[in-house]
Write a protein that holds these residues in place. Structure first.
Motif, short mmCIF file in Angstrom:
data_model
loop_
_atom_site.label_atom_id
_atom_site.label_comp_id
_atom_site.label_asym_id
_atom_site.label_seq_id
_atom_site.Cartn_x
_atom_site.Cartn_y
_atom_site.Cartn_z
N LEU A 2 0.83 -1.21 0.00
CA LEU A 2 0.00 0.00 0.00
C LEU A 2 0.86 1.26 0.00
CD1 LEU A 2 -2.79 -1.10 2.52
CD2 LEU A 2 -3.06 -0.73 0.07
N ASN A 3 1.99 1.22 0.69
CA ASN A 3 2.92 2.36 0.67
C ASN A 3 3.46 2.61 -0.73
OD1 ASN A 3 2.62 2.74 3.42
ND2 ASN A 3 4.47 1.59 3.98
N TYR A 4 3.78 1.50 -1.45
CA TYR A 4 4.27 1.64 -2.84
C TYR A 4 3.18 2.27 -3.72
CZ TYR A 4 7.97 -1.63 -1.40
OH TYR A 4 9.02 -2.23 -0.77
N LEU A 5 1.94 1.78 -3.54
CA LEU A 5 0.82 2.32 -4.32
C LEU A 5 0.64 3.81 -4.04
CD1 LEU A 5 -1.79 2.22 -6.01
CD2 LEU A 5 -2.98 1.31 -4.00
N ALA A 6 0.66 4.19 -2.77
CA ALA A 6 0.48 5.60 -2.40
C ALA A 6 1.60 6.46 -2.96
CB ALA A 6 0.43 5.73 -0.88
N SER A 7 2.81 5.92 -2.99
CA SER A 7 3.96 6.67 -3.52
C SER A 7 3.76 7.01 -4.99
CB SER A 7 5.25 5.86 -3.33
OG SER A 7 5.47 5.59 -1.97
N VAL A 8 3.23 6.04 -5.75
CA VAL A 8 2.97 6.27 -7.18
C VAL A 8 1.84 7.27 -7.36
CG1 VAL A 8 2.19 5.20 -9.33
CG2 VAL A 8 3.85 4.01 -7.86
N GLU A 9 0.74 7.09 -6.61
CA GLU A 9 -0.43 7.95 -6.78
C GLU A 9 -0.16 9.38 -6.33
OE1 GLU A 9 -2.84 7.28 -8.47
OE2 GLU A 9 -3.03 5.11 -8.55
N LYS A 10 0.77 9.54 -5.40
CA LYS A 10 1.11 10.90 -4.94
C LYS A 10 1.70 11.72 -6.07
CE LYS A 10 3.08 13.22 -0.92
NZ LYS A 10 1.78 13.81 -0.52
N GLU A 11 2.33 11.04 -7.03
CA GLU A 11 2.94 11.73 -8.16
C GLU A 11 1.93 11.93 -9.31
OE1 GLU A 11 6.27 12.64 -8.29
OE2 GLU A 11 6.36 12.04 -6.19
N SER A 12 0.75 11.33 -9.15
CA SER A 12 -0.23 11.32 -10.24
C SER A 12 -1.26 12.43 -10.09
CB SER A 12 -0.94 9.96 -10.30
OG SER A 12 -2.01 9.98 -11.22
N ASP A 13 -1.79 12.90 -11.23
CA ASP A 13 -2.89 13.87 -11.21
C ASP A 13 -4.20 13.22 -11.67
OD1 ASP A 13 -2.32 13.46 -13.84
OD2 ASP A 13 -2.03 15.57 -14.38
N GLY A 67 13.24 0.45 -5.06
CA GLY A 67 13.97 -0.69 -5.60
C GLY A 67 13.09 -1.79 -6.14
N HIS A 68 11.79 -1.56 -6.23
CA HIS A 68 10.85 -2.56 -6.74
C HIS A 68 10.14 -2.02 -7.97
CE1 HIS A 68 11.19 -5.06 -3.09
NE2 HIS A 68 11.24 -3.90 -2.43
N ARG A 69 9.79 -2.96 -8.89
CA ARG A 69 9.01 -2.57 -10.07
C ARG A 69 7.53 -2.62 -9.69
NH1 ARG A 69 9.46 -2.12 -15.61
NH2 ARG A 69 7.65 -2.80 -16.85
N VAL A 70 6.92 -1.48 -9.75
CA VAL A 70 5.51 -1.36 -9.33
C VAL A 70 4.66 -0.95 -10.53
CG1 VAL A 70 3.88 -0.18 -7.81
CG2 VAL A 70 6.19 -0.73 -6.98
N ALA A 71 3.63 -1.75 -10.80
CA ALA A 71 2.69 -1.44 -11.88
C ALA A 71 1.34 -1.13 -11.27
CB ALA A 71 2.58 -2.62 -12.84
N VAL A 72 0.79 0.06 -11.61
CA VAL A 72 -0.50 0.50 -11.07
C VAL A 72 -1.42 0.83 -12.25
CG1 VAL A 72 -1.72 2.19 -9.66
CG2 VAL A 72 0.58 1.43 -9.00
N GLU A 98 1.93 -6.69 -18.44
CA GLU A 98 3.08 -6.94 -17.57
C GLU A 98 3.29 -8.44 -17.30
OE1 GLU A 98 5.33 -4.64 -15.58
OE2 GLU A 98 4.83 -3.65 -17.48
N GLY A 99 2.37 -9.24 -17.82
CA GLY A 99 2.49 -10.69 -17.63
C GLY A 99 2.16 -11.15 -16.23
N THR A 111 -2.64 -3.18 -8.35
CA THR A 111 -1.23 -2.87 -8.06
C THR A 111 -0.43 -4.17 -8.00
OG1 THR A 111 -1.90 -0.95 -6.75
CG2 THR A 111 0.37 -1.74 -6.47
N ALA A 112 0.63 -4.23 -8.82
CA ALA A 112 1.52 -5.40 -8.82
C ALA A 112 2.91 -4.95 -8.39
CB ALA A 112 1.57 -6.03 -10.19
N VAL A 113 3.56 -5.76 -7.56
CA VAL A 113 4.91 -5.46 -7.10
C VAL A 113 5.81 -6.63 -7.51
CG1 VAL A 113 6.39 -4.96 -5.13
CG2 VAL A 113 4.02 -4.13 -5.14
N ASP A 114 6.81 -6.29 -8.33
CA ASP A 114 7.77 -7.31 -8.80
C ASP A 114 7.04 -8.50 -9.43
OD1 ASP A 114 9.89 -5.76 -7.93
OD2 ASP A 114 9.89 -6.69 -5.93
N GLY A 115 6.05 -8.21 -10.27
CA GLY A 115 5.38 -9.25 -11.05
C GLY A 115 4.29 -10.00 -10.34
N GLU A 116 3.93 -9.60 -9.10
CA GLU A 116 2.85 -10.27 -8.38
C GLU A 116 1.77 -9.27 -7.99
OE1 GLU A 116 4.09 -12.50 -5.02
OE2 GLU A 116 5.66 -13.59 -6.10
#
Length: 630
Positions: free
Chosen positions: A337-348, A384-389, A398-399, A423-428
């Motif tokens: 959830l922290n990773y998701l929030a980090s991405v969304e904080k940059e989003s409009d 350090g993780h690949r995050v897809a939202v 993203e497979g 939200t996927a983190v490192d392919g999961e």
């Protein structure tokens, strides 16, 4: 001289009544008939004076009013030396007029209470930084004002500092205080129950919401409905007809007393006053309950509505998307959830705010190597993780393989009309969120009440996709649902419904839907007193409170029925009185005038019942009962 006589009408009424009492006391207690006769003569002469003045003023503008009929009748009774009839008729007419004015003033009490709530002074910040008390008319836009506990807010404005609870009943009709803090909007005429705040004046004087409410309600009282215009026209011809009937009766019967009696009994006082008192009382009730009805014509048209069309966003729904469904997969869900929030904080993106409010992330990581996937979402390096939202299509790209549980969650969320954010983190896959604009609490109950009040069709028109609109319609039990509608499409649909013979009310936010508000038979604005809402619509539901809509419809229907009742009472009484003249021996001028004045009071009191009207079973009504019981 005329002004002096009319200004002393109450005193003349009192003297007339005293003389009649003295006369009868002398006759029956002292056996002095001469005192009775002279008392009745004097009572007749002074009593007819204000009535004759009003009759003269009416004739000057070529109107045969009730006063003209009574004046002719009293003079006739006086000339044939029926002093008892002439004195009693004048007294009853004057006393009835006094009671009319007294009771009518009570129907205007709701409006008077509004005007008395208007603030008169304000504490304005001077150049030195001190606050100085000034007259409200001296406050300008942009001034900074201080509001203390117990004081009225002088302007529409924005809180700059401080906090407190404000009673907004004068604007919204809701007595429960509302919390106000920095950046909150406040309204003129509301009361700060505790706390201290500084406010920037955004709108002052007549431009405030409160000023516009008073102006609208006063205009509404002065406006006339179709029923009132008909009665005005009817009275214009009716009173001369009574005069002619009386003359014809005299020619045939040569009975002057019978002709004079017909003049008195045919007075249409209750008919003339019955409809206006219903309208004023109905408008007053609405003003006290956060419903602005802009005129008597609105009451008539609104009471006949059989189709209500709604805008979706901000009307049936809250207007702010929020997370309706959340699912997490695997371990360390908080970190995901922290990773998701980090991405969304940059989003409009419009959904980002809803996600951030839901996650309340404990830690925000730097976001690097951001890649925006058109029609899919965002892929980035976070901590350090690949995050897809993004949506399901992004997950496929993203497979990322979805488990059976995740597929079920996706299906359920989409069926419920949610916008999906995965939200996927490192392919999961780690997080699923379904976001949608939530239906207003209690709206389904309110819509059911509208159906109970006779609304046959409930239609929603929205710019959202058809699937989302269908979900809302299904949840609320609406008759029709149309998505992908631009403002011009909504207007065209309303026009189509009207051509089919339906009486259409449109409920919108008063901003984007102003063409539809103007085009519908009745435009109803959901708005916290916004300029556009007040100016464009026929009805305003203050504070965007949807639960006031059933109250508004129930009120106008009850008001319309009340008008019909008053007309029936007035016409029925006149018919019975005139029939009694020809088919009974007991009817005379005094009894007729007594019944006539009584009928006027009956229609007034019947109209005043509207001031206490509450829709049974409404959420507001039940909440009030619950509070009282508790």
């Amino acid at each position: 001289m005329q002004k002096v006589i009319l200004s002393q009408k109450k005193l003349i009424t009192l003297l007339s009544g005293l003389l009649i009492v003295i006369g009868y006391f002398s006759r029956f207690a002292l056996g002095n008939v001469a005192v009775l006769e002279w008392a009745l003569i004097i009572a007749s002469v002074i009593g007819i004076a204000p009535i004759a003045v009003q009759a003269y003023q009416a004739l000057k503008v070529k109107v045969v009013s009730i006063d003209v009929l009574v004046t002719i009748a009293v003079i006739g009774a006086f000339l044939i030396q029926n002093f008892e009839e002439s004195a009693i008729v004048t007294f009853l007419f004057l006393f009835g007029h006094y009671l009319e004015q007294r009771t009518l003033n009570q129907t205007r009490l709701a409006i008077k209470e509004l005007t008395e709530m208007a603030p008169e002074i304000a504490l304005v910040q001077t150049d030195s930084g001190e606050f100085e008390e000034v007259d409200i008319d001296e406050v300008d836009e942009g001034d900074i004002l201080l509001v203390k506990t117990g004081a009225k807010v002088p302007v529409d404005g924005t809180v700059l500092s401080g906090d407190g609870y404000i009673n907004e009943a004068s604007i919204t009709g809701e007595s429960v205080p509302v919390t106000k803090s920095k950046d909150s909007g406040v309204y003129a005429g509301t009361i700060l129950e505790n706390g201290t705040i500084q406010v920037r004046a955004d709108r002052v004087g007549e431009e405030t919401t409160f000023g516009k409410i008073i102006e609208l309600v006063e205009e509404a009282q002065d406006s006339k409905s179709e029923a009132e215009r008909f009665i005005d026209k009817f009275s214009k011809y009716y009173t001369p007809a009574v005069l002619l009937l009386s003359f014809v009766v005299w020619l045939i019967s040569q009975d002057i007393e019978l002709a004079i009696t017909i003049l008195v009994l045919g007075c249409p006082g209750a008919l003339v006053i019955g409809v206006p008192v219903s309208n004023v009382a109905g408008i007053g009730n609405g003003a006290r309950h956060g419903v602005l009805l802009k005129g008597s014509e609105v009451i008539h048209d609104f009471s006949r509505v059989d189709t209500i069309v709604f805008d979706k966003t901000g009307t049936l729904t809250v207007g702010n998307p929020s997370v309706a469904k959340k699912a997490v997969y695997g371990e360390e869900s908080d970190e995901a959830l922290n990773y998701l929030a980090s991405v969304e904080k940059e989003s409009d993106h419009p959904l980002a705010k809803a996600i951030l409010e839901e996650t309340k992330a404990a830690q925000i990581y730097p976001v690097e190597e951001t890649e925006v996937v058109k029609g899919g979402g965002i892929v980035a390096q976070v901590g350090g993780h690949r995050v897809a939202v993004g949506n399901v299509a992004l997950m496929d790209k993203e497979g990322i393989e979805l488990s059976e549980k995740a597929k079920e969650d996706v299906q359920e969320a989409e069926t419920s009309g949610n916008s999906l954010v995965l939200t996927a983190v490192d392919g999961e896959l780690r997080v699923l969120m379904g976001i949608r604009d939530q239906v207003r609490p209690g709206v389904k109950d309110d819509l059911d009440q509208l159906k109970d009040l006779g609304v046959k069709n409930l239609v929603v028109l929205s710019g959202d996709n058809q699937g989302t609109v269908d979900v809302v319609a299904s949840e609320l039990g609406l008759t029709e649902a149309h998505g992908h509608m631009l403002p011009e499409d909504k207007s065209a649909h309303i026009e189509k419904l009207e051509k089919e013979g339906q009486i259409v009310a449109f409920v919108g936010d008063g901003v984007n839907d102003s063409p539809s508000l103007a085009l519908a038979d009745i435009g109803i604005a959901m708005g916290s007193g916004t300029d556009v809402a007040i100016e464009t619509s026929d009805v305003v539901l203050m504070n965007s409170d949807f639960s006031r809509l059933p109250h508004a419809l129930g009120l106008v229907k009850t008001t319309a029925n009340n008008m019909i009742q008053n007309i029936a009472i007035a016409v029925g009484v006149v018919f019975v009185l005139l029939a009694s003249v020809f088919f009974s021996d007991w009817m005379n001028m005094s009894i007729g005038m007594l019944v006539h004045e009584g009928s006027i009071l009956v229609v007034i009191f019947n109209g005043m019942r509207l001031l206490k009207y509450r829709l049974r079973g409404s959420r507001k009504h039940e909440e009030v009962k619950h509070v009282k019981t508790a």
